[in-house]
Design a protein around this motif. Sequence first.
Motif, PDB file in Angstrom:
ATOM      1  N   ILE A  14      15.297 -36.448   7.631  1.00 21.31           N
ATOM      2  CA  ILE A  14      16.152 -36.707   6.464  1.00 21.31           C
ATOM      3  C   ILE A  14      15.936 -38.138   5.958  1.00 21.31           C
ATOM      4  CG2 ILE A  14      17.903 -35.084   7.322  1.00 21.31           C
ATOM      5  CD1 ILE A  14      19.709 -37.516   7.898  1.00 21.31           C
ATOM      6  N   SER A  15      16.202 -38.308   4.670  1.00 17.12           N
ATOM      7  CA  SER A  15      16.180 -39.661   4.111  1.00 17.12           C
ATOM      8  C   SER A  15      17.496 -40.349   4.494  1.00 17.12           C
ATOM      9  CB  SER A  15      16.041 -39.592   2.588  1.00 17.12           C
ATOM     10  OG  SER A  15      17.157 -38.931   2.034  1.00 17.12           O
ATOM     11  N   ILE A  16      17.596 -41.633   4.223  1.00 14.98           N
ATOM     12  CA  ILE A  16      18.830 -42.359   4.573  1.00 14.98           C
ATOM     13  C   ILE A  16      20.030 -41.757   3.845  1.00 14.98           C
ATOM     14  CG2 ILE A  16      19.990 -44.633   4.370  1.00 14.98           C
ATOM     15  CD1 ILE A  16      17.112 -45.836   4.771  1.00 14.98           C
ATOM     16  N   ASP A  17      19.784 -41.197   2.654  1.00 17.61           N
ATOM     17  CA  ASP A  17      20.876 -40.571   1.900  1.00 17.61           C
ATOM     18  C   ASP A  17      20.987 -39.070   2.163  1.00 17.61           C
ATOM     19  OD1 ASP A  17      18.407 -40.595   0.521  1.00 17.61           O
ATOM     20  OD2 ASP A  17      19.373 -40.143  -1.387  1.00 17.61           O
ATOM     21  N   PRO A 173      12.886 -43.831   6.639  1.00 23.20           N
ATOM     22  CA  PRO A 173      13.305 -44.969   5.804  1.00 23.20           C
ATOM     23  C   PRO A 173      13.059 -44.765   4.311  1.00 23.20           C
ATOM     24  CG  PRO A 173      11.198 -45.434   6.830  1.00 23.20           C
ATOM     25  CD  PRO A 173      11.614 -44.083   7.325  1.00 23.20           C
ATOM     26  N   TYR A 174      13.716 -43.754   3.751  1.00 22.13           N
ATOM     27  CA  TYR A 174      13.562 -43.473   2.314  1.00 22.13           C
ATOM     28  C   TYR A 174      14.918 -43.214   1.691  1.00 22.13           C
ATOM     29  CZ  TYR A 174       8.844 -42.604   4.025  1.00 22.13           C
ATOM     30  OH  TYR A 174       7.643 -42.727   4.638  1.00 22.13           O
ATOM     31  N   LEU A 175      15.003 -43.519   0.403  1.00 20.68           N
ATOM     32  CA  LEU A 175      16.189 -43.185  -0.396  1.00 20.68           C
ATOM     33  C   LEU A 175      15.703 -42.278  -1.513  1.00 20.68           C
ATOM     34  CD1 LEU A 175      17.689 -46.774  -0.453  1.00 20.68           C
ATOM     35  CD2 LEU A 175      18.795 -44.773   0.558  1.00 20.68           C
ATOM     36  N   ILE A 176      16.227 -41.082  -1.592  1.00 24.90           N
ATOM     37  CA  ILE A 176      15.681 -40.078  -2.520  1.00 24.90           C
ATOM     38  C   ILE A 176      16.603 -39.840  -3.718  1.00 24.90           C
ATOM     39  CG2 ILE A 176      15.061 -37.637  -2.745  1.00 24.90           C
ATOM     40  CD1 ILE A 176      13.889 -37.785   0.084  1.00 24.90           C
ATOM     41  N   GLY A 177      17.860 -39.580  -3.435  1.00 26.70           N
ATOM     42  CA  GLY A 177      18.817 -39.344  -4.518  1.00 26.70           C
ATOM     43  C   GLY A 177      18.558 -38.062  -5.298  1.00 26.70           C
ATOM     44  N   GLY A 178      19.436 -37.815  -6.262  1.00 25.79           N
ATOM     45  CA  GLY A 178      19.237 -36.658  -7.142  1.00 25.79           C
ATOM     46  C   GLY A 178      20.088 -35.474  -6.739  1.00 25.79           C
ATOM     47  N   ASN A 179      20.854 -34.959  -7.715  1.00 23.09           N
ATOM     48  CA  ASN A 179      21.702 -33.794  -7.427  1.00 23.09           C
ATOM     49  C   ASN A 179      20.880 -32.556  -7.092  1.00 23.09           C
ATOM     50  OD1 ASN A 179      24.031 -35.239  -7.931  1.00 23.09           O
ATOM     51  ND2 ASN A 179      24.025 -34.756 -10.119  1.00 23.09           N
ATOM     52  N   ASP A 180      19.658 -32.520  -7.573  1.00 23.02           N
ATOM     53  CA  ASP A 180      18.828 -31.325  -7.356  1.00 23.02           C
ATOM     54  C   ASP A 180      17.908 -31.445  -6.140  1.00 23.02           C
ATOM     55  OD1 ASP A 180      19.968 -30.110  -9.531  1.00 23.02           O
ATOM     56  OD2 ASP A 180      18.466 -30.906 -10.927  1.00 23.02           O
ATOM     57  N   ALA A 181      18.009 -32.558  -5.423  1.00 21.14           N
ATOM     58  CA  ALA A 181      17.218 -32.700  -4.194  1.00 21.14           C
ATOM     59  C   ALA A 181      17.981 -32.009  -3.066  1.00 21.14           C
ATOM     60  CB  ALA A 181      17.008 -34.172  -3.866  1.00 21.14           C
ATOM     61  N   THR A 182      17.267 -31.311  -2.193  1.00 19.52           N
ATOM     62  CA  THR A 182      17.932 -30.540  -1.132  1.00 19.52           C
ATOM     63  C   THR A 182      18.482 -31.464  -0.039  1.00 19.52           C
ATOM     64  OG1 THR A 182      16.290 -28.819  -1.541  1.00 19.52           O
ATOM     65  CG2 THR A 182      17.645 -28.550   0.411  1.00 19.52           C
TER      66      THR A 182
END
Length: 218
Positions: A14-17, A173-182
């Motif tokens: 998982i990403s950090i978010d 160590p990533y931040l992805i964001g986005g309501n449409d990201a799983t």
Amino acid sequence: MEKSNMHIILSAAISIDGKISTRSNDSKLSSQEDSTRLHKLRSKVDAILIGKNTMLKDDPLLTVRYTKGKNPTRIILDSKGTISKNSKIIKSSDKIPTIIAVSKKISKANLSKLKKLPVEIIISGENSVNLKLLMKKLSTKKIKTILVEGGGTVNWEFIKNNIFDELIITLSPYLIGGNDATSLVEGKGFAKIVNSPNLKLKSVKRLKNHLVINYIKV
Ligand SMILES: NC(=O)C1=CN([C@@H]2O[C@H](COP(=O)(O)OP(=O)(O)OC[C@H]3O[C@@H](n4cnc5c(N)ncnc54)[C@H](O)[C@@H]3O)[C@@H](O)[C@H]2O)C=CC1
Ligand SMILES: Nc1nc(O)c(N)c(N[C@@H]2O[C@H](COP(=O)(O)O)[C@@H](O)[C@H]2O)n1
């Protein structure tokens, strides 16, 4: 736990978010070191289970490649039996045991297409695959440990039905964001924190900038 005598591990990077893929389904979050760890774990389980969307979006192989060891049985949840015969899993299913778990919703046409492939078909559940019933059927086939490798919808179903024992997540160590990201857990979700399964931290291992976090259910 109201389930068969089975050990079920939920696994994801998982990403950090808390995302497991971007909005365009890029899910390559693990480092090579973490992938090797995952493959070692794969070699120790009887089966790996994923949902139809993960099969469609990732076209995975679900084999043991970065270490020596046996390939587990692959299980795909595909209620209506719509998976493509051109996928890597199906193309390799004459060599690696593969189970397609479908529901009674499957059409006769799709069932007869599946029957032509070198896969085992297990029917359980009315509309979607009934996981508790599936676990019971799998345990009669000497499948005692299952690594659930997503995606988010499948993770929710296992959590909602309280049929898992462990959770191993790699925090990348990533931040992805986005309501449409799983997200790690999709579906309806719990309304109250008190409804969440109670998890106990078993271990945390640092792999350079990634953390492998292991929780067990209490
Ligand atoms: N970073 C990571 O570790 C991982 C990331 N992913 C990502 O997750 C995304 C896919 O996740 P989702 O869209 O949530 O789909 P999913 O992979 O969880 O598949 C859900 C589908 O499985 C089928 N299904 C049948 N019976 C079911 C049941 N009882 N419970 C649940 N599903 C059942 C249904 O067709 C359902 O729509 C992809 O973008 C993939 O790349 C997937 C696995 C690991
Ligand atoms: N642990 C983990 N880390 C990642 O970064 C991932 N993208 C995944 N995804 C899961 O692994 C499957 C790919 O397997 P193959 O490399 O093709 O054998 C993918 O479909 C997800 O289930 N997991």
